[in-house]
Design a protein around this motif. Structure first.
Motif, short mmCIF file in Angstrom:
data_model
loop_
_atom_site.label_atom_id
_atom_site.label_comp_id
_atom_site.label_asym_id
_atom_site.label_seq_id
_atom_site.Cartn_x
_atom_site.Cartn_y
_atom_site.Cartn_z
N LEU A 129 0.85 -1.19 0.00
CA LEU A 129 0.00 0.00 0.00
C LEU A 129 0.89 1.24 0.00
N HIS A 130 0.84 1.99 -1.07
CA HIS A 130 1.71 3.16 -1.24
C HIS A 130 1.04 4.42 -0.73
N TRP A 131 1.86 5.37 -0.34
CA TRP A 131 1.34 6.64 0.17
C TRP A 131 0.70 7.47 -0.92
N THR A 132 1.22 7.34 -2.15
CA THR A 132 0.68 8.13 -3.27
C THR A 132 0.53 7.25 -4.50
N LYS A 133 -0.34 7.70 -5.39
CA LYS A 133 -0.52 7.02 -6.68
C LYS A 133 0.81 7.02 -7.46
N GLU A 134 1.54 8.13 -7.36
CA GLU A 134 2.82 8.23 -8.09
C GLU A 134 3.83 7.20 -7.57
N ASN A 135 3.88 7.01 -6.25
CA ASN A 135 4.79 5.99 -5.70
C ASN A 135 4.39 4.60 -6.17
N CYS A 136 3.09 4.34 -6.23
CA CYS A 136 2.62 3.04 -6.69
C CYS A 136 3.02 2.82 -8.15
N GLU A 137 2.82 3.83 -8.97
CA GLU A 137 3.19 3.72 -10.38
C GLU A 137 4.70 3.53 -10.53
N LYS A 138 5.47 4.22 -9.72
CA LYS A 138 6.93 4.09 -9.75
C LYS A 138 7.34 2.66 -9.37
N HIS A 139 6.72 2.11 -8.31
CA HIS A 139 7.04 0.76 -7.85
C HIS A 139 6.66 -0.27 -8.93
N ALA A 140 5.52 -0.07 -9.57
CA ALA A 140 5.10 -0.97 -10.65
C ALA A 140 6.11 -0.91 -11.80
N ALA A 141 6.54 0.30 -12.16
CA ALA A 141 7.51 0.48 -13.24
C ALA A 141 8.88 -0.10 -12.89
N MET A 142 9.20 -0.12 -11.59
CA MET A 142 10.48 -0.70 -11.14
C MET A 142 10.46 -2.22 -11.28
N GLY A 143 9.28 -2.80 -11.53
CA GLY A 143 9.18 -4.24 -11.71
C GLY A 143 8.66 -4.97 -10.49
N PHE A 144 7.70 -4.39 -9.77
CA PHE A 144 7.16 -5.03 -8.57
C PHE A 144 6.76 -6.49 -8.83
N GLN A 145 5.91 -6.72 -9.82
CA GLN A 145 5.40 -8.08 -10.05
C GLN A 145 6.54 -9.06 -10.34
N GLU A 146 7.42 -8.69 -11.24
CA GLU A 146 8.54 -9.58 -11.59
C GLU A 146 9.50 -9.74 -10.42
N GLY A 147 9.88 -8.63 -9.79
CA GLY A 147 10.86 -8.68 -8.70
C GLY A 147 10.36 -9.42 -7.48
N TRP A 148 9.15 -9.07 -7.01
CA TRP A 148 8.61 -9.75 -5.84
C TRP A 148 8.28 -11.20 -6.19
N GLY A 149 7.90 -11.45 -7.46
CA GLY A 149 7.64 -12.82 -7.90
C GLY A 149 8.90 -13.67 -7.89
N LYS A 150 10.00 -13.11 -8.38
CA LYS A 150 11.28 -13.84 -8.37
C LYS A 150 11.76 -14.08 -6.93
N ALA A 151 11.60 -13.07 -6.08
CA ALA A 151 11.99 -13.24 -4.68
C ALA A 151 11.17 -14.35 -4.04
N PHE A 152 9.87 -14.40 -4.33
CA PHE A 152 9.03 -15.47 -3.81
C PHE A 152 9.53 -16.83 -4.30
N ASP A 153 9.84 -16.94 -5.59
CA ASP A 153 10.36 -18.20 -6.14
C ASP A 153 11.64 -18.62 -5.43
N GLN A 154 12.51 -17.65 -5.15
CA GLN A 154 13.77 -17.94 -4.44
C GLN A 154 13.48 -18.39 -3.00
N LEU A 155 12.48 -17.77 -2.36
CA LEU A 155 12.09 -18.16 -1.00
C LEU A 155 11.57 -19.60 -1.01
N VAL A 156 10.72 -19.91 -1.96
CA VAL A 156 10.17 -21.28 -2.07
C VAL A 156 11.29 -22.29 -2.30
N GLU A 157 12.22 -21.97 -3.20
CA GLU A 157 13.34 -22.87 -3.46
C GLU A 157 14.16 -23.10 -2.20
#
Length: 161
Positions: A129-157
């Motif tokens: 949950l981001h403080w602003t819409k702009e921060n959310c958009e920035k986090h999405a553009a930084m690759g939230f789904q891919e990055g947090w997804g890869k981290a999850f895969d590494q945690l599972v492994e």
């Protein structure tokens, strides 16, 4: 008492969510999130790493680490835990540093849940949950789904071993 200040945008415009299912029990996933020595093995999507991890896992406790990029980038991160429900839920924020010192530039609050499903699998949900819409958009553009997804895969492994 004055009314609360209006929120600048609806939550739906300030929220990112990752949901995954795994055979790894929730207790093991929770342990990965609450054991400082394990963070370097899973927390950042490779080739990024994390160093200098300190965790005081309790409501009001702090977390501190440095995310390290492959080209020598270093991004210190710190915050506090707002809620801890062992093996079920971790709520943390960067809105405060240790000892409730306010962060002048807060970015988000994270809510990670671990749910045992009827089929024996674990549903892992990470809500940010981001403080602003702009921060959310920035986090999405930084690759939230891919990055947090890869981290999850590494945690599972890691926790499958």
């Amino acid at each position: 008492m004055p009314p609360p200040a209006p929120v600048e945008s609806p939550l739906s415009e300030r929220e990112l969510v990752l949901v995954r299912e795994t055979d790894v029990p929730r207790e093991k996933l929770y342990a990965g999130w609450t054991t400082a020595e394990l963070y370097p093995q899973w927390f950042c999507p490779k080739p990024w790493t994390v160093a200098d991890v300190e965790l005081d896992v309790r409501a009001g406790g702090f977390n501190r680490m440095t995310m390290c990029g492959p080209d020598g980038e270093r991004f210190p991160n710190q915050g506090v835990y707002l809620e801890i429900v062992p093996n079920e839920k971790i709520v943390f924020t960067d809105a405060y540093f240790a000892n409730w010192e306010p962060n002048p530039n807060p970015f988000f609050t994270g809510i990670v849940t671990f749910e045992t499903l009827p089929n024996g699998k674990t549903r892992y949900t990470a809500r940010v949950l981001h403080w602003t819409k702009e921060n959310c958009e920035k986090h999405a553009a930084m690759g939230f789904q891919e990055g947090w997804g890869k981290a999850f895969d590494q945690l599972v492994e890691l926790m499958s071993k």
